[in-house]
Design an enzyme around this catalytic site. Structure first.
Site, PDB file in Angstrom:
ATOM      1  N   CYS A 135       0.842  -1.205   0.000  1.00 17.83           N
ATOM      2  CA  CYS A 135       0.000   0.000   0.000  1.00 17.83           C
ATOM      3  C   CYS A 135       0.882   1.261   0.000  1.00 17.83           C
ATOM      4  O   CYS A 135       2.063   1.209  -0.377  1.00 17.83           O
ATOM      5  CB  CYS A 135      -0.959  -0.029   1.189  1.00 17.83           C
ATOM      6  SG  CYS A 135      -2.334   1.152   1.023  1.00 17.83           S
ATOM      7  N   ASP A 206      -3.555   1.679  10.048  1.00 17.24           N
ATOM      8  CA  ASP A 206      -4.703   2.591  10.134  1.00 17.24           C
ATOM      9  C   ASP A 206      -5.233   2.635  11.555  1.00 17.24           C
ATOM     10  O   ASP A 206      -5.701   3.675  12.021  1.00 17.24           O
ATOM     11  CB  ASP A 206      -5.802   2.180   9.156  1.00 17.24           C
ATOM     12  CG  ASP A 206      -5.394   2.560   7.743  1.00 17.24           C
ATOM     13  OD1 ASP A 206      -4.720   1.749   7.095  1.00 17.24           O
ATOM     14  OD2 ASP A 206      -5.686   3.703   7.327  1.00 17.24           O
ATOM     15  N   LYS A 217      -4.171  -1.944   5.458  1.00 17.65           N
ATOM     16  CA  LYS A 217      -4.748  -2.250   4.148  1.00 17.65           C
ATOM     17  C   LYS A 217      -4.904  -3.749   3.912  1.00 17.65           C
ATOM     18  O   LYS A 217      -4.038  -4.534   4.272  1.00 17.65           O
ATOM     19  CB  LYS A 217      -3.831  -1.628   3.086  1.00 17.65           C
ATOM     20  CG  LYS A 217      -4.200  -1.855   1.652  1.00 17.65           C
ATOM     21  CD  LYS A 217      -5.578  -1.395   1.290  1.00 17.65           C
ATOM     22  CE  LYS A 217      -5.892   0.034   1.663  1.00 17.65           C
ATOM     23  NZ  LYS A 217      -7.331   0.378   1.535  1.00 17.65           N
TER      24      LYS A 217
HETATM   25  C1  RUB Z   1      -3.667   3.362   3.479  1.00 14.50           C
HETATM   26  C2  RUB Z   1      -2.957   2.440   4.396  1.00 14.50           C
HETATM   27  C3  RUB Z   1      -1.704   2.952   5.048  1.00 14.50           C
HETATM   28  C4  RUB Z   1      -2.081   3.546   6.393  1.00 14.50           C
HETATM   29  C5  RUB Z   1      -0.907   4.285   7.020  1.00 14.50           C
HETATM   30  O1  RUB Z   1      -4.978   2.914   3.224  1.00 14.50           O
HETATM   31  O2  RUB Z   1      -3.374   1.341   4.684  1.00 14.50           O
HETATM   32  O3  RUB Z   1      -0.798   1.917   5.277  1.00 14.50           O
HETATM   33  O4  RUB Z   1      -3.144   4.450   6.253  1.00 14.50           O
HETATM   34  O5  RUB Z   1      -0.588   5.446   6.303  1.00 14.50           O
HETATM   35  P1  RUB Z   1      -5.981   3.835   2.346  1.00 14.50           P
HETATM   36  P2  RUB Z   1       0.238   6.645   6.956  1.00 14.50           P
HETATM   37  O6  RUB Z   1      -5.268   4.117   1.052  1.00 14.50           O
HETATM   38  O7  RUB Z   1      -7.203   3.009   2.218  1.00 14.50           O
HETATM   39  O8  RUB Z   1      -6.245   5.108   3.132  1.00 14.50           O
HETATM   40  O9  RUB Z   1       1.521   6.029   7.409  1.00 14.50           O
HETATM   41  O10 RUB Z   1       0.426   7.633   5.856  1.00 14.50           O
HETATM   42  O11 RUB Z   1      -0.571   7.144   8.091  1.00 14.50           O
END
Ligand code: RUB
Length: 323
Positions: A135, A206, A217
């Protein structure tokens, strides 16, 4: 002095941001949390004085419904809201300042934790490393970029991340910075471990629960199983502000189900498409959580969170938090 806008214009602005979060024009847990809190600030700075309180509550309500699996955003909205309720006065001008101050406080918490995680994570990466990620996590990509800037020789295997290919954002960002990137379809994960013998897996989060399970994800748990099979350590890079504090009280984090059309635009009518956005990784698959409090085992998450963010947990007493 910021120009005031009408009630209607401000609500439309919040609705547009919420729609962008829902449709994933704005995505990634950290980006979503920052955008939501900045939107509160934007609205309050431009709100007519007699509407500050109403617009504040309405904006929180609209934003918190935008995506169900985003505790970093919920914690921020809850923090600003509950502190406001505790400290508000009868003077709308002072209340406006108060909300802006609280929003800034949460943005600073996010920013300073992000910087610490990048420091710690980049130190963890070996001098010569093959890293698998999944992701697009801004926390992960910043760690890898910093490791490269420190002179480390890193290459990255990134999965495309169906259905909406956030892995391409990762691949583009890292390759543009001069990092060697191998991009694979999700189902080539096991093959890639056999072929490239990675040193570690590094993914974002998340949500984190009180018992240390991590939600990220869809495909992340599959990657965790593959890593375990190959004895490759898996690290989660995340701020503890993504902890879903409702889980302490037995409320499970909802896993968002996304529209079928993301998977198959014109699927035959009798085919039922299932499109979960996230999945749970059990602590036994996680070598460590790279957090603002250092690299910690998943089972210490609640303890460390309590130590670090008493003001957020305190707001949660008697489960008042549950929005
Ligand atoms: C994004 C995702 C990322 C986390 C962490 O999912 O799974 O790994 O949100 O991101 P989506 P960060 O694209 O469905 O939002 O490290 O930028 O907080």
């Amino acid at each position: 002095m910021v120009k005031q806008l009408s009630n209607e214009d401000l609500i439309t602005h919040v609705q547009n941001v919420a729609n962008d979060i829902k449709s994933m024009k704005i995505k990634g847990a950290t980006t979503i949390a920052i955008k939501a809190i900045e939107t509160i600030k934007f609205v309050i700075e431009r709100s007519p004085l007699d509407k500050v309180s109403d617009l504040f509550t309405m904006s929180i309500d609209i934003l918190r419904k935008s995506r169900p699996t985003e505790p970093a955003m919920f914690n921020g909205l809850t923090y600003v809201y509950n502190r406001y309720v505790e400290l508000k006065t009868d003077d709308p001008a002072k209340d406006r300042e108060l909300i802006i101050h609280l929003a800034d406080s949460y943005l600073n918490m996010l920013k300073s934790s992000f910087e610490k995680i990048i420091d710690i994570g980049s130190r963890l990466i070996p001098e010569k490393a093959t890293i698998v990620t999944h992701c697009h996590s801004s926390t992960v990509t910043q760690i890898i970029l910093k490791a490269k800037n420190m002179g480390k020789n890193v290459r990255v295997i990134s999965t495309e991340t169906r259905p909406i290919y956030q892995g391409r954002i990762t691949a583009r960002e890292l390759s543009e910075a001069g990092i060697e990137v191998y991009h694979i379809v999700d189902s080539a994960m096991h093959w890639a471990f056999n072929k490239y013998k990675p040193d570690l897996v590094l993914i974002g989060a998340d949500a984190i629960s009180s018992v240390g399970t991590v939600i990220n994800k869809i495909g992340s748990n599959l990657l965790a199983l593959v890593a375990k099979e190959h004895s490759v350590p898996l690290y989660i890079a995340t701020t503890l502000l993504k902890m879903d504090i409702r889980t302490i009280y037995g409320v499970s984090t909802e896993i968002e189900m996304r529209p079928p059309k993301e998977v198959w635009e014109e699927a035959p009518e009798n085919v039922k498409i299932l499109n979960p956005a996230f999945e749970v990784i059990e602590p036994k698959y996680i070598r460590g959580i790279i957090s603002e409090a250092g690299i910690i085992p998943p089972n210490l998450v609640t303890y460390v969170f309590k130590e670090r963010y008493p003001e957020i947990l305190h707001l949660d007493r008697e489960a008042k938090y549950i929005l």
